[in-house]
Motif scaffolding. Structure first.
Motif, PDB file in Angstrom:
ATOM      1  N   ARG A   1       0.825  -1.206   0.000  1.00 33.43           N
ATOM      2  CA  ARG A   1       0.000   0.000   0.000  1.00 33.43           C
ATOM      3  C   ARG A   1       0.865   1.264   0.000  1.00 33.43           C
ATOM      4  N   HIS A   2       2.103   1.104  -0.493  1.00 32.35           N
ATOM      5  CA  HIS A   2       3.008   2.252  -0.523  1.00 32.35           C
ATOM      6  C   HIS A   2       2.596   3.211  -1.640  1.00 32.35           C
ATOM      7  N   PRO A   3       2.662   4.507  -1.388  1.00 34.09           N
ATOM      8  CA  PRO A   3       2.257   5.468  -2.429  1.00 34.09           C
ATOM      9  C   PRO A   3       3.077   5.365  -3.715  1.00 34.09           C
ATOM     10  N   ASP A   4       4.251   4.737  -3.663  1.00 33.72           N
ATOM     11  CA  ASP A   4       5.057   4.595  -4.886  1.00 33.72           C
ATOM     12  C   ASP A   4       4.528   3.541  -5.847  1.00 33.72           C
ATOM     13  N   ARG A   5       3.507   2.781  -5.395  1.00 34.52           N
ATOM     14  CA  ARG A   5       3.016   1.713  -6.283  1.00 34.52           C
ATOM     15  C   ARG A   5       2.548   2.283  -7.628  1.00 34.52           C
ATOM     16  N   LEU A   6       2.810   1.532  -8.677  1.00 33.78           N
ATOM     17  CA  LEU A   6       2.307   1.916  -9.995  1.00 33.78           C
ATOM     18  C   LEU A   6       0.821   1.607 -10.062  1.00 33.78           C
ATOM     19  N   THR A   7       0.022   2.579 -10.490  1.00 31.64           N
ATOM     20  CA  THR A   7      -1.424   2.368 -10.496  1.00 31.64           C
ATOM     21  C   THR A   7      -2.042   2.528 -11.877  1.00 31.64           C
ATOM     22  N   ALA A   8      -1.234   2.885 -12.864  1.00 29.19           N
ATOM     23  CA  ALA A   8      -1.763   3.025 -14.221  1.00 29.19           C
ATOM     24  C   ALA A   8      -0.651   2.702 -15.207  1.00 29.19           C
ATOM     25  N   PRO A   9      -1.022   2.205 -16.392  1.00 23.76           N
ATOM     26  CA  PRO A   9      -0.003   1.941 -17.420  1.00 23.76           C
ATOM     27  C   PRO A   9       0.687   3.241 -17.841  1.00 23.76           C
ATOM     28  N   LEU A  10       1.971   3.154 -18.168  1.00 26.44           N
ATOM     29  CA  LEU A  10       2.743   4.326 -18.613  1.00 26.44           C
ATOM     30  C   LEU A  10       3.327   4.038 -19.991  1.00 26.44           C
ATOM     31  N   VAL A  11       3.233   5.014 -20.848  1.00 27.84           N
ATOM     32  CA  VAL A  11       3.860   4.897 -22.167  1.00 27.84           C
ATOM     33  C   VAL A  11       4.748   6.118 -22.378  1.00 27.84           C
ATOM     34  N   ARG A  12       5.950   5.877 -22.943  1.00 28.87           N
ATOM     35  CA  ARG A  12       6.867   6.993 -23.152  1.00 28.87           C
ATOM     36  C   ARG A  12       6.416   7.822 -24.355  1.00 28.87           C
ATOM     37  N   LYS A  13       6.181   9.101 -24.086  1.00 33.66           N
ATOM     38  CA  LYS A  13       5.774  10.007 -25.170  1.00 33.66           C
ATOM     39  C   LYS A  13       6.626  11.251 -25.060  1.00 33.66           C
ATOM     40  N   GLY A  14       7.303  11.573 -26.148  1.00 33.52           N
ATOM     41  CA  GLY A  14       8.191  12.738 -26.114  1.00 33.52           C
ATOM     42  C   GLY A  14       9.243  12.612 -25.025  1.00 33.52           C
TER      43      GLY A  14
ATOM     44  N   LEU B   1       8.136   1.816  -9.964  1.00 30.09           N
ATOM     45  CA  LEU B   1       8.923   2.355 -11.072  1.00 30.09           C
ATOM     46  C   LEU B   1      10.396   2.133 -10.728  1.00 30.09           C
ATOM     47  N   SER B   2      10.844   0.905 -10.909  1.00 36.08           N
ATOM     48  CA  SER B   2      12.192   0.511 -10.525  1.00 36.08           C
ATOM     49  C   SER B   2      13.216   1.185 -11.429  1.00 36.08           C
ATOM     50  N   GLU B   3      14.484   1.010 -11.090  1.00 33.86           N
ATOM     51  CA  GLU B   3      15.565   1.571 -11.909  1.00 33.86           C
ATOM     52  C   GLU B   3      15.456   1.062 -13.348  1.00 33.86           C
ATOM     53  N   THR B   4      14.979  -0.175 -13.486  1.00 29.39           N
ATOM     54  CA  THR B   4      14.816  -0.756 -14.821  1.00 29.39           C
ATOM     55  C   THR B   4      13.587  -0.159 -15.523  1.00 29.39           C
ATOM     56  N   ALA B   5      12.479  -0.055 -14.780  1.00 28.56           N
ATOM     57  CA  ALA B   5      11.249   0.463 -15.375  1.00 28.56           C
ATOM     58  C   ALA B   5      11.445   1.887 -15.878  1.00 28.56           C
ATOM     59  N   GLN B   6      12.323   2.631 -15.213  1.00 25.13           N
ATOM     60  CA  GLN B   6      12.550   4.021 -15.629  1.00 25.13           C
ATOM     61  C   GLN B   6      13.110   4.115 -17.050  1.00 25.13           C
ATOM     62  N   LEU B   7      13.686   3.010 -17.544  1.00 23.84           N
ATOM     63  CA  LEU B   7      14.251   3.021 -18.897  1.00 23.84           C
ATOM     64  C   LEU B   7      13.259   2.555 -19.952  1.00 23.84           C
ATOM     65  N   ALA B   8      12.094   2.054 -19.501  1.00 30.10           N
ATOM     66  CA  ALA B   8      11.202   1.358 -20.419  1.00 30.10           C
ATOM     67  C   ALA B   8      10.449   2.311 -21.341  1.00 30.10           C
ATOM     68  N   HIS B   9       9.982   1.735 -22.464  1.00 31.16           N
ATOM     69  CA  HIS B   9       9.077   2.478 -23.345  1.00 31.16           C
ATOM     70  C   HIS B   9       7.647   2.359 -22.856  1.00 31.16           C
ATOM     71  N   VAL B  10       7.354   1.190 -22.283  1.00 29.82           N
ATOM     72  CA  VAL B  10       6.026   1.003 -21.696  1.00 29.82           C
ATOM     73  C   VAL B  10       6.207   0.348 -20.326  1.00 29.82           C
ATOM     74  N   VAL B  11       5.484   0.846 -19.341  1.00 31.75           N
ATOM     75  CA  VAL B  11       5.500   0.236 -18.017  1.00 31.75           C
ATOM     76  C   VAL B  11       4.080  -0.207 -17.681  1.00 31.75           C
ATOM     77  N   LEU B  12       3.932  -1.492 -17.370  1.00 33.14           N
ATOM     78  CA  LEU B  12       2.605  -2.027 -17.062  1.00 33.14           C
ATOM     79  C   LEU B  12       2.513  -2.287 -15.559  1.00 33.14           C
TER      80      LEU B  12
END
Lengths: 871, 185
Positions: free
Chosen positions: A255-268, A621-632
């Motif tokens: 229940r940590h506020p850092d949890r990912l709660t929506a899909p992310l796509v890299r735009k610009g 949003l781990s160190e790896t996820a920060q590099l991703a084009h899409v984060v699910l």
């Protein structure tokens, strides 16, 4: 037989056991089935043939008559309860017990004892005003965990539990919570539970812990949509109600506020929140365009069903065998080495063997920290007199208790284990019957080992020959010697071959295929066994079936309704290489933070940034996820259904306790949606359906279904419906007929070429409070217990470098630099260092090397020549 | 019920009140002298486990430092590979380990039945009075004497009996009290 209140029951165990079997209520305050009966509280008094006895500590005898309720007993309990109430403000369970038997106040003048309180610990609170002196804290601490934090001080009326000087947080407590769980009076209480006292507990769900390969059973108590607290499941054969600081307490990440709660796509260039529809479309389009130059890295943190889906999706949907999992970076060598030697790449025995063994051989595993519940069981066995041999470059907790600690130089596993075998042969300690009947290659091995007498390898290993001989004799003389090993064996240049040498030892003395023996890798992550079982490795399909076998191919192609690729797949390190060369263009990573956990991070970063398309499915949003084009946004183990397979091959249920936060979804569902979106639609509606298909395809899972897994799971192979599972492998024969004794020459690791006069050998690993990249354990109280990575360095090595305790240091290899603080300790030998990798700012894996195991590409995390300087 | 406030060492002034836990600090880390360590090492050869040698090792500590401080507990725990809390539990279970500094002469008056009939309490009180109105367990200002009351010393034929450190003294009365005290240097 005996009778309890007129009901006949079998005369087994104690009188209390008999009473409970007869359904008679007997109050207890100091009883816990996990510790020896003590008879302290006297509440369990019953009449046996008219005489009052403490039922908890009296054996049930044939022909006796037990009465659990009489005027005399009621009066006695009343008086006893009142006396307890004069000395303590009784709370919790004890209060309920007393009230249930009519004790609500006291006629005596209150005579309170002097009290001690402590609220310094992140998870435990102590208030001895409530203490009723049942001694369960002292007894569970000693008899379950073996930590001896709690003791008794004073005597008579002044007696009291205590933990020595200072605050509780500074005590040697390992925060397993056993005393809290056992304390009936509220004197020791659970901070998390206290905090959620106002909320009504709505539910309780049994599930499997996701922190290591032990697979402890958890009873997750929820209040609303959050976890209130976690207890151990007392009836589980794995953990018997015991838990560790991770399993019991480190759930607040959910229940940590850092949890990912929506899909992310890299735009610009930046990651922006999008709808699930858009995210699924982007991912499936991305991979479809790049197929078959795409690969998947699946996760040993995820369920069997999810791992199976990843394997199926990439092999069937994108036509590539480039599917691997984090087993690659931990126990792939165990699986390979054991498959070559014995025919099956999994533990040959069960954890239950620990109590049956008459010798425990622990090799390259810091069990009390990395697998705390198995560690506690080994510790108890050792405290009860089971001889212990520990092979480890560090003086770990178990090493400090060992009868023989073979403190070898890092990287010398092969010569040391060969020497142990050489002693067996030379001193005629070999079980010739077993060797003749069930193995091959003995004569060749006996000849080969002549070059490995301990006197010859002493200089290489740093272990005196006499000690090697003593250890070999102990191992050979034991009737049931049991091995457990960890990543100290596997994460080496000769990792898989080292594991084969462990198999040699067991085979030479015939210590395999019987209870309390065997070769037992302690799997690192909760489902490393399962990820491999489900085919998340490039060369093997689910169930360790080779895609090169035409029958297997035909079966999978029929069931999957897709052609299988013909090109061999790549292991994870080869995927990175291919990505750097531009041959691999898309990568899907499920629940792995490779940027922090994989070795030689600089080259990992090069690989990931060279990709055209990187998808990371994560909970943070781990160190790896920060590099991703899409984060699910995926779900944690508390938020989904499925199964995990533990280190003893036990397939156990994972059950949803709470909902994922926001728009996060269970990973199996995301995978099914992705498969549909990318043109490979599936008919599964639940993880249970997925397991049904696994059972169809994998012979060892034939009898596995969710109902069959009740209540305590099944140990594969489960070859048919209704089969009870297989606790011990190789009892009669090996899958390859005869086991193969291996001649393994010593090939020094290429890492040694980086050694210079001023370098020390760095070993990396884990500590108790944290788990791998720490993304879960750092988000909660465990970070208070262990807030940063520390470098263990011998005081002599520190002195010549002018390094003081707590000093920030720089640890530099040819690959890069890590930046921990120093901890001076003689637990490492001069010349050896130990460092954890739980905090990203430490950059531990910037310093680790690109050397990998010869056979499986598992990185050599345990041997890095480095320079250490003040910074 | 025995115990609690009747414990001799609970009488020693400065001892932590019963129920407050953790030994008193002596202010500096302690380590056995080489001779004492040699004796302890010899002791260890006579017991099956290190834990079994705890009581005699604590005696060595008391012989070395006069009383069992927090630091003494820590050192004994380290030598015997035990938890300090466990060692302290044992220290506090027994009455003859001093949990606070005592005078050079620990004067122990028996007040059990035979000595009681011979007015041991009177002599005990008189003794404390002559040493400067000491409370039970208090140490005289010059640091030479600590006076406490103990259970039977098994010298009923020589009542009132007294033990000073490890030595027995017979028939100590108000009359010979001065010469008895005078004999303690």
């Amino acid at each position: 037989m005996l009778t309890v209140n007129g009901t006949p029951v079998a005369a087994q165990g104690t009188v209390l056991d008999a009473c409970r079997r007869a359904g008679a209520e007997v109050p207890t305050l100091c009883h816990d089935s996990r510790v020896l009966p003590a008879g302290h509280c006297r509440m369990c008094l019953v009449e046996v043939d008219g005489r009052s006895v403490a039922s908890c500590s009296t054996p049930a005898r044939e022909g006796t008559t037990v009465v659990t309720d009489s005027d005399a007993l009621r009066a006695y309990r009343q008086d006893l309860g009142e006396l307890i109430a004069t000395e303590a403000t009784v709370q919790g369970e004890a209060k309920e017990t007393l009230e249930a038997f009519g004790v609500t106040g006291t006629r005596y003048a209150s005579r309170p004892r002097a009290r001690r309180r402590d609220a310094t610990h992140p998870y435990l609170r102590v208030d001895l005003e409530s203490c009723i002196l049942c001694r369960l804290c002292v007894r569970t601490c000693a008899e379950v965990q073996g930590q001896y934090v709690w003791a008794f001080a004073n005597r008579g009326g002044a007696v009291t539990p205590h933990w020595g000087k200072g605050t509780f947080q500074n005590s040697p407590c390992v925060s397993c919570g056993a005393c809290v769980a056992a304390c009936p009076s509220g004197a020791i209480s659970d901070v998390q539970r206290d905090a959620s006292e106002d909320e009504v507990e709505t539910d309780s769900v049994r599930t499997t812990c996701s922190y290591c390969g032990v697979g402890c059973q958890l009873e997750v108590r929820t209040a609303g949509n959050r976890v209130s607290h976690i207890d151990g499941v007392a009836s589980s054969p794995v953990n018997r109600g015991h838990l560790c600081v991770k399993g019991r307490y480190a759930h607040t990440f959910a229940r940590h506020p850092d949890r990912l709660t929506a899909p992310l796509v890299r735009k610009g260039g930046v990651l922006v929140e999008v709808s699930w529809e858009e995210a699924l479309e982007v991912v499936s389009e991305g991979f479809r365009k790049l197929a078959p130059h795409v690969a998947a890295l699946s996760s040993s943190r995820c369920t069997n069903e999810e791992n199976y889906l990843v394997s199926k999706w990439f092999r069937g949907g994108f036509g590539t065998h480039d599917v691997d999992s984090c087993a690659r970076v931990c126990h792939a060598p165990s699986a390979m080495g054991m498959r070559l030697s014995l025919g099956t790449g999994a533990a040959t025995g069960s954890f239950a063997g620990i109590e049956k063994a008459d010798l425990l051989f622990v090799c390259g595993a810091n069990v009390t920290e990395a697998h705390p519940i198995v560690g506690a069981r080994i510790k108890q066995a050792a405290l009860h007199g089971t001889p212990l041999i520990v092979v480890d470059p560090r003086r770990t907790e178990l090493a400090s208790m060992a009868n023989e600690h073979l403190q070898l130089r890092p990287g010398s596993n092969v010569p040391l284990l060969n020497s142990l075998a050489a002693v067996l042969v030379e001193e005629r300690l070999v079980n010739r019957f077993f060797v003749d009947q069930r193995t091959e290659g003995y004569d060749q091995l006996a000849e080969f080992l002549k070059a490995f007498r301990p006197e010859d390898t002493e200089a290489l290993t740093g272990v005196p020959a006499a000690r090697v001989r003593r250890a070999a004799r102990m191992y050979a003389h034991a009737a049931r010697p049991m091995q457990v090993h960890g990543l100290g064996m596997t994460e080496h240049y000769q990792g898989a071959e080292g594991v084969r040498l462990l198999c040699n030892l067991a085979l030479l003395v015939g210590a395999i295929g019987r209870e309390g023996t065997g070769v037992n890798p302690l799997r690192g992550q909760n489902n490393v066994q399962g990820a491999a079982d489900m085919g998340c490795q490039p060369d093997l399909l689910p169930g360790y079936q080779s895609p090169k076998n035409p029958d297997v191919r035909a079966l999978f192609e029929r069931v999957w309704d897709r052609p299988l690729p013909t090109v061999d797949g790549r292991t994870l390190p080869r995927m990175y290489e291919a990505a750097r060369r531009g041959e691999l263009k898309g990568l899907y990573i499920l629940g792995e933070n490779v940027v922090q956990t994989d070795p030689d991070v600089k080259s990992v970063l090069e690989a990931l940034t060279a990709l055209d398309f990187l998808v990371v499915q994560e909970i943070f949003l781990s160190e790896t996820a920060q590099l991703a084009h899409v984060v699910l946004p995926g779900a944690s183990f508390l938020e989904k259904d499925g199964t995990f397979t533990n280190g003893e091959r036990r397939i156990q249920r994972v059950r949803k306790a709470i909902e994922p936060p926001g728009n996060a979804r269970p990973d199996w569902r995301i995978l099914l949606d992705l498969m549909s979106a990318s043109g490979f639609p599936q008919t599964f509606r639940s993880p249970e359906d997925v397991m049904a298909e696994v059972a169809e395809l994998v012979p060892a899972f034939r009898g596995v279904s969710y109902p069959a897994l009740e209540p305590d799971g099944l140990q594969w192979p489960v070859p048919s419906v209704g089969h009870p599972g297989t606790p011990i492998l190789h009892t009669e024969t090996f899958p390859i007929g005869r086991a193969e004794l291996a001649c393994v020459p010593y090939l020094p690791s290429p890492s040694f070429s980086e050694e210079r006069e001023d370098t020390l050998l760095l070993v990396t690993g884990r500590i108790l409070a944290h788990y791998n990249s720490g993304s879960m354990t750092r988000r909660g109280g465990n970070d208070t217990i262990h807030p940063r990575d520390v470098l263990s360095i011998h005081p002599d090595d520190a002195a010549v470098r002018g390094i003081l305790e707590g000093a920030p240091v720089s640890v530099t290899s040819v690959h890069g630099e890590a930046r921990p603080v120093a901890h001076l300790t003689p637990d490492v030998t001069p010349g050896t260092l130990f460092l954890t990798f739980h905090h990203p700012e430490t950059h531990t894996n910037f310093a680790t090397s690109d050397v990998v195991d010869r056979l499986t590409d598992c990185p050599e995390y345990k041997l890095i020549p480095v320079r250490v300087t003040r910074r | 019920m025995s115990g609690g406030p009747n414990l001799p060492s609970a009488q020693i002034a400065g001892n932590p009140p019963v129920g407050e836990h953790g030994a008193l600090s002596c202010g500096k880390a302690l380590k056995f002298s080489p001779e004492a360590r040699k004796r302890v090492d010899h002791l260890l050869t006579r017991y099956p486990t290190k834990q079994a040698a705890l009581l005699p090792t604590l005696w060595e500590a008391q012989r070395e430092w006069g009383w069992i401080s927090r630091e003494a507990v820590d050192h004994v725990a380290e030598v015997l590979e035990l938890a300090p809390a466990f060692v302290w539990g044992v220290v506090t279970f027994y009455t003859m380990y001093n949990r606070a500094p005592v005078g050079k002469h620990l004067i122990q008056f028996c007040t059990s039945i035979s000595c009681h009939l011979a007015d041991a309490e009177g002599v005990y009180a008189e003794c404390r009075k002559r040493l400067g109105d000491l409370k039970p367990g208090e140490t005289s200002k010059d640091g030479k004497f600590t006076v406490i009351e103990v259970e039977c010393l098994a010298q009923c034929d020589k009542a009132p009996a007294v033990m000073v450190n490890d030595d027995d003294y017979a028939v100590i009365t108000k009359d010979n009290l001065d010469s008895f005290l005078g004999g303690l240097k």
